[in-house]
Write a protein that holds these residues in place. Structure first.
Motif, mmCIF file in Angstrom:
data_model
loop_
_atom_site.group_PDB
_atom_site.id
_atom_site.type_symbol
_atom_site.label_atom_id
_atom_site.label_comp_id
_atom_site.label_asym_id
_atom_site.label_seq_id
_atom_site.Cartn_x
_atom_site.Cartn_y
_atom_site.Cartn_z
ATOM 1 N N ASP A 1 -34.480 107.415 -42.194
ATOM 2 C CA ASP A 1 -33.511 108.282 -42.880
ATOM 3 C C ASP A 1 -32.083 107.733 -42.900
ATOM 4 O O ASP A 1 -31.170 108.401 -43.375
ATOM 5 C CB ASP A 1 -33.513 109.670 -42.255
ATOM 6 C CG ASP A 1 -32.954 109.695 -40.845
ATOM 7 O OD1 ASP A 1 -32.910 108.632 -40.185
ATOM 8 O OD2 ASP A 1 -32.565 110.783 -40.387
ATOM 9 N N ALA B 1 -30.448 107.646 -46.409
ATOM 10 C CA ALA B 1 -30.226 109.009 -46.912
ATOM 11 C C ALA B 1 -29.035 109.649 -46.214
ATOM 12 O O ALA B 1 -28.196 110.297 -46.859
ATOM 13 C CB ALA B 1 -31.488 109.853 -46.723
ATOM 14 N N ARG B 2 -28.934 109.465 -44.891
ATOM 15 C CA ARG B 2 -27.783 110.017 -44.165
ATOM 16 C C ARG B 2 -26.493 109.345 -44.605
ATOM 17 O O ARG B 2 -25.448 109.973 -44.727
ATOM 18 C CB ARG B 2 -27.978 109.869 -42.652
ATOM 19 C CG ARG B 2 -29.046 110.817 -42.108
ATOM 20 C CD ARG B 2 -29.177 110.761 -40.594
ATOM 21 N NE ARG B 2 -29.735 109.484 -40.137
ATOM 22 C CZ ARG B 2 -29.084 108.575 -39.422
ATOM 23 N NH1 ARG B 2 -27.836 108.780 -39.046
ATOM 24 N NH2 ARG B 2 -29.671 107.449 -39.062
ATOM 25 N N ALA C 1 -25.914 108.073 -47.598
ATOM 26 C CA ALA C 1 -25.575 108.600 -48.927
ATOM 27 C C ALA C 1 -24.899 109.957 -48.814
ATOM 28 O O ALA C 1 -23.936 110.243 -49.541
ATOM 29 C CB ALA C 1 -26.829 108.683 -49.789
ATOM 30 N N GLN C 2 -25.370 110.792 -47.889
ATOM 31 C CA GLN C 2 -24.730 112.093 -47.667
ATOM 32 C C GLN C 2 -23.292 111.927 -47.174
ATOM 33 O O GLN C 2 -22.439 112.762 -47.446
ATOM 34 C CB GLN C 2 -25.524 112.923 -46.669
ATOM 35 C CG GLN C 2 -26.827 113.435 -47.211
ATOM 36 C CD GLN C 2 -27.631 114.177 -46.158
ATOM 37 O OE1 GLN C 2 -27.419 114.023 -44.958
ATOM 38 N NE2 GLN C 2 -28.592 114.978 -46.617
ATOM 39 N N ALA C 3 -23.014 110.829 -46.467
ATOM 40 C CA ALA C 3 -21.661 110.556 -45.970
ATOM 41 C C ALA C 3 -20.837 109.782 -46.998
ATOM 42 O O ALA C 3 -19.704 109.395 -46.717
ATOM 43 C CB ALA C 3 -21.740 109.771 -44.657
#
Length: 91
Positions: free
Chosen positions: A41, A44-45, A47-49
Motif C-alpha cells: 500500500d 497508494a498512501r 498518492a493520498q499524501a
C-alpha cells in the motif's frame, strides 16, 4: 532508499510483496535514516499524501518520499558499517 523506491514503483502495489533497504551503520549516505520499507500500500498512501514516486526518483530524493509516507527506518548511528541490506518478502 532509491533502490527501494524504484522497486516499489516497478511493482506498482503488487499484493504480497514487501521490501526493506538499509545501511548497517544506521545512516544512508548523509541522511539520518538507515533506510526505508515499502509495502503493497505504499504507493497508494503516497498518492493520498500528494506524492508520486517518479518526481522523487528523477530528483534522487527518495528520502523525502519515504519521509512523507512515514516509511523511513531511523535507528541512529550504529557505528558498525558492515554492509548494505536489501530484503524482499514475497508471500
Amino acid at each position: 532508499t532509491e533502490f527501494l523506491l524504484s522497486c516499489a514503483q516497478f511493482l506498482g502495489g503488487e499484493s504480497g510483496i514487501w521490501g526493506l533497504a538499509g545501511d548497517s551503520d544506521g545512516i544512508d549516505g548523509t541522511e539520518d535514516a538507515a533506510g526505508a520499507i515499502f509495502a503493497p500500500d505504499t504507493l497508494a498512501r503516497a498518492a493520498q499524501a500528494g506524492c508520486l514516486a517518479e518526481p522523487f526518483l528523477r530528483n534522487h530524493d527518495s528520502y523525502s518520499f519515504f519521509k512523507a509516507v512515514g516509511d523511513l527506518v531511523v535507528t541512529g548511528p550504529t557505528l558498525t558499517n558492515v554492509n548494505d541490506i536489501r530484503l524482499l518478502l514475497i508471500a
